[in-house]
Scaffold this motif. Sequence first.
Motif, PDB file in Angstrom:
ATOM      1  N   TYR A   1       3.040  61.072  69.298  1.00 47.59           N
ATOM      2  CA  TYR A   1       1.943  61.931  69.760  1.00 47.59           C
ATOM      3  C   TYR A   1       2.422  62.873  70.866  1.00 47.59           C
ATOM      4  CZ  TYR A   1      -1.413  59.284  67.017  1.00 47.59           C
ATOM      5  OH  TYR A   1      -2.094  58.715  65.977  1.00 47.59           O
ATOM      6  N   GLN A   2       3.242  62.354  71.760  1.00 39.67           N
ATOM      7  CA  GLN A   2       3.795  63.204  72.809  1.00 39.67           C
ATOM      8  C   GLN A   2       4.766  64.213  72.216  1.00 39.67           C
ATOM      9  OE1 GLN A   2       2.992  63.446  76.111  1.00 39.67           O
ATOM     10  NE2 GLN A   2       4.294  65.268  75.946  1.00 39.67           N
ATOM     11  N   LEU A   3       5.535  63.768  71.217  1.00 43.06           N
ATOM     12  CA  LEU A   3       6.465  64.698  70.576  1.00 43.06           C
ATOM     13  C   LEU A   3       5.702  65.845  69.912  1.00 43.06           C
ATOM     14  CD1 LEU A   3       9.299  65.523  69.711  1.00 43.06           C
ATOM     15  CD2 LEU A   3       9.065  64.022  67.716  1.00 43.06           C
ATOM     16  N   ALA A   4       4.577  65.525  69.259  1.00 45.23           N
ATOM     17  CA  ALA A   4       3.774  66.575  68.624  1.00 45.23           C
ATOM     18  C   ALA A   4       3.267  67.566  69.662  1.00 45.23           C
ATOM     19  CB  ALA A   4       2.610  65.950  67.863  1.00 45.23           C
ATOM     20  N   ARG A   5       2.830  67.053  70.825  1.00 43.65           N
ATOM     21  CA  ARG A   5       2.385  67.955  71.892  1.00 43.65           C
ATOM     22  C   ARG A   5       3.541  68.817  72.386  1.00 43.65           C
ATOM     23  NH1 ARG A   5      -0.847  63.309  73.127  1.00 43.65           N
ATOM     24  NH2 ARG A   5       0.780  62.446  74.482  1.00 43.65           N
ATOM     25  N   ASP A   6       4.718  68.219  72.493  1.00 46.81           N
ATOM     26  CA  ASP A   6       5.896  68.975  72.924  1.00 46.81           C
ATOM     27  C   ASP A   6       6.267  70.051  71.906  1.00 46.81           C
ATOM     28  OD1 ASP A   6       6.130  67.512  75.251  1.00 46.81           O
ATOM     29  OD2 ASP A   6       7.576  66.081  74.416  1.00 46.81           O
ATOM     30  N   ILE A   7       6.186  69.705  70.635  1.00 45.85           N
ATOM     31  CA  ILE A   7       6.519  70.662  69.572  1.00 45.85           C
ATOM     32  C   ILE A   7       5.635  71.904  69.678  1.00 45.85           C
ATOM     33  CG2 ILE A   7       6.348  71.041  67.076  1.00 45.85           C
ATOM     34  CD1 ILE A   7       7.331  68.126  66.732  1.00 45.85           C
ATOM     35  N   LYS A   8       4.368  71.708  69.943  1.00 46.87           N
ATOM     36  CA  LYS A   8       3.452  72.845  70.052  1.00 46.87           C
ATOM     37  C   LYS A   8       3.765  73.676  71.295  1.00 46.87           C
ATOM     38  CE  LYS A   8      -0.017  70.500  67.330  1.00 46.87           C
ATOM     39  NZ  LYS A   8      -1.341  69.866  67.232  1.00 46.87           N
ATOM     40  N   ARG A   9       4.140  73.002  72.359  1.00 43.38           N
ATOM     41  CA  ARG A   9       4.512  73.742  73.578  1.00 43.38           C
ATOM     42  C   ARG A   9       5.812  74.511  73.355  1.00 43.38           C
ATOM     43  NH1 ARG A   9       7.898  72.094  77.502  1.00 43.38           N
ATOM     44  NH2 ARG A   9       7.737  69.887  76.863  1.00 43.38           N
ATOM     45  N   TRP A  10       6.803  73.862  72.748  1.00 48.43           N
ATOM     46  CA  TRP A  10       8.063  74.552  72.466  1.00 48.43           C
ATOM     47  C   TRP A  10       7.839  75.737  71.527  1.00 48.43           C
ATOM     48  CZ3 TRP A  10      10.416  69.175  71.070  1.00 48.43           C
ATOM     49  CH2 TRP A  10      10.712  68.483  72.241  1.00 48.43           C
ATOM     50  N   GLY A  11       6.947  75.547  70.552  1.00 50.94           N
ATOM     51  CA  GLY A  11       6.657  76.631  69.624  1.00 50.94           C
ATOM     52  C   GLY A  11       6.100  77.845  70.341  1.00 50.94           C
ATOM     53  N   ARG A  12       5.173  77.621  71.270  1.00 47.13           N
ATOM     54  CA  ARG A  12       4.619  78.743  72.027  1.00 47.13           C
ATOM     55  C   ARG A  12       5.698  79.407  72.879  1.00 47.13           C
ATOM     56  NH1 ARG A  12       0.384  74.963  72.446  1.00 47.13           N
ATOM     57  NH2 ARG A  12       1.098  74.290  74.525  1.00 47.13           N
ATOM     58  N   GLU A  13       6.575  78.601  73.453  1.00 46.67           N
ATOM     59  CA  GLU A  13       7.663  79.159  74.259  1.00 46.67           C
ATOM     60  C   GLU A  13       8.622  79.990  73.413  1.00 46.67           C
ATOM     61  OE1 GLU A  13       9.331  75.660  75.959  1.00 46.67           O
ATOM     62  OE2 GLU A  13       7.782  75.447  77.513  1.00 46.67           O
ATOM     63  N   LEU A  14       8.732  79.665  72.135  1.00 50.53           N
ATOM     64  CA  LEU A  14       9.611  80.409  71.219  1.00 50.53           C
ATOM     65  C   LEU A  14       8.933  81.634  70.621  1.00 50.53           C
ATOM     66  CD1 LEU A  14      11.283  77.373  69.426  1.00 50.53           C
ATOM     67  CD2 LEU A  14      12.469  79.110  70.790  1.00 50.53           C
ATOM     68  N   GLY A  15       7.688  81.889  70.994  1.00 49.26           N
ATOM     69  CA  GLY A  15       7.023  83.111  70.552  1.00 49.26           C
ATOM     70  C   GLY A  15       6.029  82.939  69.434  1.00 49.26           C
ATOM     71  N   PHE A  16       5.764  81.703  69.004  1.00 48.86           N
ATOM     72  CA  PHE A  16       4.750  81.479  67.980  1.00 48.86           C
ATOM     73  C   PHE A  16       3.377  81.392  68.653  1.00 48.86           C
ATOM     74  CE2 PHE A  16       8.575  79.370  66.109  1.00 48.86           C
ATOM     75  CZ  PHE A  16       8.774  80.278  65.083  1.00 48.86           C
ATOM     76  N   GLN A  17       2.397  82.021  68.036  1.00 45.54           N
ATOM     77  CA  GLN A  17       1.055  82.003  68.616  1.00 45.54           C
ATOM     78  C   GLN A  17       0.327  80.693  68.348  1.00 45.54           C
ATOM     79  OE1 GLN A  17       2.325  85.224  67.509  1.00 45.54           O
ATOM     80  NE2 GLN A  17       2.571  85.225  69.724  1.00 45.54           N
ATOM     81  N   GLN A  18       0.748  79.971  67.319  1.00 45.89           N
ATOM     82  CA  GLN A  18       0.079  78.712  66.995  1.00 45.89           C
ATOM     83  C   GLN A  18       1.021  77.833  66.186  1.00 45.89           C
ATOM     84  OE1 GLN A  18      -3.629  79.277  64.944  1.00 45.89           O
ATOM     85  NE2 GLN A  18      -4.228  77.141  65.042  1.00 45.89           N
ATOM     86  N   VAL A  19       0.916  76.539  66.415  1.00 47.00           N
ATOM     87  CA  VAL A  19       1.704  75.550  65.680  1.00 47.00           C
ATOM     88  C   VAL A  19       0.754  74.457  65.207  1.00 47.00           C
ATOM     89  CG1 VAL A  19       3.602  73.895  65.766  1.00 47.00           C
ATOM     90  CG2 VAL A  19       3.716  75.996  67.132  1.00 47.00           C
ATOM     91  N   GLY A  20       0.847  74.077  63.947  1.00 46.57           N
ATOM     92  CA  GLY A  20       0.039  72.996  63.400  1.00 46.57           C
ATOM     93  C   GLY A  20       0.906  72.072  62.571  1.00 46.57           C
ATOM     94  N   ILE A  21       0.470  70.841  62.409  1.00 47.00           N
ATOM     95  CA  ILE A  21       1.248  69.840  61.667  1.00 47.00           C
ATOM     96  C   ILE A  21       0.376  69.259  60.566  1.00 47.00           C
ATOM     97  CG2 ILE A  21       2.530  67.674  61.820  1.00 47.00           C
ATOM     98  CD1 ILE A  21       2.901  68.301  64.833  1.00 47.00           C
ATOM     99  N   THR A  22       0.932  69.176  59.368  1.00 43.63           N
ATOM    100  CA  THR A  22       0.176  68.635  58.242  1.00 43.63           C
ATOM    101  C   THR A  22       1.037  67.691  57.412  1.00 43.63           C
ATOM    102  OG1 THR A  22      -1.166  69.216  56.301  1.00 43.63           O
ATOM    103  CG2 THR A  22       0.768  70.560  56.702  1.00 43.63           C
ATOM    104  N   ASP A  23       0.356  66.926  56.550  1.00 43.23           N
ATOM    105  CA  ASP A  23       1.098  66.074  55.624  1.00 43.23           C
ATOM    106  C   ASP A  23       1.551  66.914  54.434  1.00 43.23           C
ATOM    107  OD1 ASP A  23      -1.040  66.293  53.746  1.00 43.23           O
ATOM    108  OD2 ASP A  23      -2.082  64.624  54.705  1.00 43.23           O
TER     109      ASP A  23
END
Length: 374
Positions: free
Chosen positions: A7-29
């Motif tokens: 869960y923390q990794l998912a939160r980090d992924i979204k933060r890293w994504g924003r830092e890399l210039g993505f406006q939104q990051v989502g995770i799906t199956d």
Amino acid sequence: MTDFDFYQLARDIKRWGRELGFQQVGITDTDLSAHEPGLQHWLEQGYQGQMQWMAEHGNKRTRPAELVPGTARVICVRMDYLPGDTEQIKVLKNPTQAYVSRYALGRDYHKLIRKRLAQLGQKIEAALPEGLRPQGEQQNRAFVDSAPVLERPLADKAGLGWTGKHTLILNSEAGSWFFLGELFTYLPLPVDTSEQPNRCGECTACLKVCPTDAFPTPYTLDARRCISYLTIEHKGSIPEEFREPMGNRVFGCDDCQAICPWNKYAKPTAETDFLPRHSLDSADLTTLFQWSEAQFLNNTEGSAIRRIGYERWQRNLAIGLGNAPSDVRIQQALQAQLGQVSPTVDEHIEWALAQQNDPRKRRKRKIKAPPNSG
């Protein structure tokens, strides 16, 4: 894996994504089984046209784990691409200017987004303990419109937006002027369940504005009638029934996006690589048509436009010139290119000259353009 905080990794992924210039990051199956019947029906109707690769690779489009073995989740991203102040409606309504789809005005998005996704994958791996790092077939693999991936259904499931009647992904805070990308991962990340509800309602503006009536039903695109397909993917001669409706659209078409009310929320891109190059946001048809092949290759280096090649570029521009008001300079430019490229281009030049010299159409021709819904 149970001791690791995904869960923390998912939160980090979204933060890293924003830092890399993505406006939104989502995770799906990876479950896209609900889309298999629709895709099969679409293919059976022949709506893919010459895009034969749409029917290849078996079920890999709807089964990510068959494309990349071991895939458990798909990390979906979006990145805004609309340059500010490109006056798209003004260009569409000026029959002497060339309209290039807004996504193609700057550098090719494939490499930029794929590189950022690769960086995201590296950050993920660096955050993992040794026992969770990729082994064997396990991997984090990036895709950007370059493999059998159903990117829009995945983006929809990941909460990046909903599928509009024009088949594009819409976001209530950002419209539709954005690119999509995916990072397939073997990690059992928590999935996002905040899918955006479909908010198209009774609106059918995108369907009605299409110059070539490419939507047989809402949420279904017949690519064979789509100007984006015709100017980019279609090889050879463009059917005459579509030439006048094409107007001055020489690479792609944005009408169904331009008229969408949700795009009043779209924000200009912050990526300088997506800003217009070589004045492609307001160039004259004649100027572009007079580029030599060497100029075309030089001026489209690093651009998505280059992939169609010089022949299709000249073919599309010839149609645009045929739809322009009668002008001796246009006729001279067309005549000068006869016999210079290919029989296919010559055919379209001859059509354009006939259009230019037809007195019944000379003063009546109007380019159908969406009103400014701004």
